[in-house]
Design a protein around this motif. Structure first.
Motif, PDB file in Angstrom:
ATOM      1  N   ARG A 183      46.600  17.973  15.048  1.00 19.03           N
ATOM      2  CA  ARG A 183      47.273  17.608  13.887  1.00 19.03           C
ATOM      3  C   ARG A 183      48.171  18.644  13.366  1.00 19.03           C
ATOM      4  NH1 ARG A 183      41.954  14.998  11.035  1.00 19.03           N
ATOM      5  NH2 ARG A 183      41.372  13.727  12.497  1.00 19.03           N
ATOM      6  N   TYR A 240      50.310  14.535   6.460  1.00 20.31           N
ATOM      7  CA  TYR A 240      49.446  14.777   7.365  1.00 20.31           C
ATOM      8  C   TYR A 240      49.887  13.896   8.542  1.00 20.31           C
ATOM      9  CZ  TYR A 240      46.918  16.630   3.423  1.00 20.31           C
ATOM     10  OH  TYR A 240      46.439  17.158   2.155  1.00 20.31           O
ATOM     11  N   TRP A 291      53.927  12.392  16.810  1.00 20.46           N
ATOM     12  CA  TRP A 291      53.139  12.483  15.770  1.00 20.46           C
ATOM     13  C   TRP A 291      53.224  11.119  14.832  1.00 20.46           C
ATOM     14  CZ3 TRP A 291      50.281  16.777  15.814  1.00 20.46           C
ATOM     15  CH2 TRP A 291      50.579  17.807  16.550  1.00 20.46           C
ATOM     16  N   ARG A 349      49.187  13.273  12.775  1.00 21.20           N
ATOM     17  CA  ARG A 349      48.171  13.603  13.839  1.00 21.20           C
ATOM     18  C   ARG A 349      48.887  13.117  15.150  1.00 21.20           C
ATOM     19  NH1 ARG A 349      43.963   9.314  12.239  1.00 21.20           N
ATOM     20  NH2 ARG A 349      43.238  10.940  11.159  1.00 21.20           N
TER      21      ARG A 349
END
Length: 339
Positions: free
Chosen positions: A173, A161, A144, A163
């Motif tokens: 995500r 956050y 990630w 992805r």
DNA sequence: CGATTTTGACCCGCGC
DNA sequence: GCGCGGGTCAAAATCG
């Protein structure tokens, strides 16, 4: 400064994956718990240890009958174990919601082919939300990349956050944020699906040094978690496509900062499995589904997030990285949180 | 040098 | 229409 422990990325591993999943009515109060017996359910990774039979609700009905059937379908191919159990937990959460109109399951990250095949029958958009400890986060095997962090209103901790960095077009995500109630617990939300198999090697720099997390903190967190509820939540969200991920590839992800991260990296691959877990994992991986948390006043699932009410300040940040793949595809990834 | 993190800005949906 | 909050973008900084 203690809060500075960056949880940055943790990556890989799979060890943390849940070995034993316990579904329970988070709330002990029987008054609001439509399924009192839920609290006693224990699920093991063992292929057929997930059994809904014999469970009845207040009225003596068997609310799990349908789930049992579904479960059997999915369990035709239990691998990966963790994935399977977690998935089932999710299913349970949906199926058991009294007011939940939707009982379908959606394809999500980490699901194996068979699962997806079954799921595609009822495509729904959902987002998987799970509470886990840092350890579990570290067990994420996908890679990630953090692309943002924002302070969230109502929570003293920012939300991070991530992805998927393995493939450019991958829509997978995940969002990671610390639980306002217990900093040792992270609320991780997965959305979208991986459009590629799991990486077998973690990327070189993933979580390299940037993140340092105090091992102590990590440990403390893990320990603490045993006394907390790990809730698995689902909410309507966004997700769609399908992708295989349940297979067995090993991924990468950023790690926790510092040593912890490093350790995870090396260790993870080694233990990725299912067997690793054992005793400790049993507790750490418990997943409790709290019906009350799943549904809000409007009958929608959700809640875990909105609970806290504090103010968002913008300031503080912690960076975190973390988590990784959906519960059912444990591997490793780490994250860091800077208080 | 490449990959990742950090962080402010921008965009969008939602409620008033 | 406006403000708020959340999610994403993108440039700069960081690290091995």
């Amino acid at each position: 400064m203690d809060d500075d422990w960056d949880l940055h990325a943790v990556v890989k591993g799979c060890s943390a994956a849940a070995t034993t999943t316990r579904v329970s009515a988070a709330t002990t109060s029987t008054d609001n718990n439509p399924f009192p017996s839920f609290s006693s359910m224990n699920f093991h990774d063992d292929q057929n240890s997930f059994d809904f039979h014999g469970i009845i609700d207040h009225d003596g009905n068997d609310p799990f009958q349908g789930l049992q059937e579904i479960y059997q379908e999915f369990c035709g191919d239990p691998s990966p174990p963790t994935a399977a159990s977690s998935t089932v937990s999710v299913m349970a959460a949906q199926v058991f919601q009294p007011h939940q109109e939707i009982m379908q399951i959606q394809p999500s990250l980490g699901m194996n082919m068979q699962m997806q095949g079954n799921i595609l029958k009822n495509p729904i958009q959902t987002k998987l939300v799970r509470q886990m400890t840092q350890e579990e986060l570290s067990a994420d095997s996908w890679a990630w990349r953090k692309y943002g962090q924002k302070p969230i209103k109502g929570s003293p901790y920012p939300r991070n956050y991530y992805r998927c960095s393995t493939s450019k077009g991958c829509a997978a995500r995940k969002q990671v944020e610390r639980s306002p109630n217990d900093p040792g617990i992270f609320v991780v939300s997965y959305s979208g699906e991986h459009t590629h198999p799991r990486p077998s090697h973690r990327s070189s720099l993933a979580g390299s040094t940037r993140n340092k997390i105090s091992t102590t903190a990590a440990t403390a967190t893990a320990a603490r978690i045993n006394n907390n509820n790990n809730s698995l939540l689902l909410q309507k969200g966004s997700v769609s496509s399908s992708s295989p991920s349940g297979s067995s590839f090993s991924p990468n992800t950023p790690l926790m900062e510092g040593e912890a991260a490093a350790q995870n990296i090396d260790a993870e691959m080694v233990e990725e499995e299912d067997g690793g877990g054992d005793e400790d994992d049993d507790d750490d991986n418990n997943i409790m589904i709290n019906p009350n948390d799943l549904v809000n006043d409007d009958g929608e699932m959700f809640k875990g997030f909105q609970d806290s009410d504090q103010s968002s300040g913008g300031g503080d940040l912690f960076s975190s990285g973390l988590l990784s793949s959906p519960p059912w595809t444990p591997t490793s990834s780490a994250a860091t949180f800077n208080g």
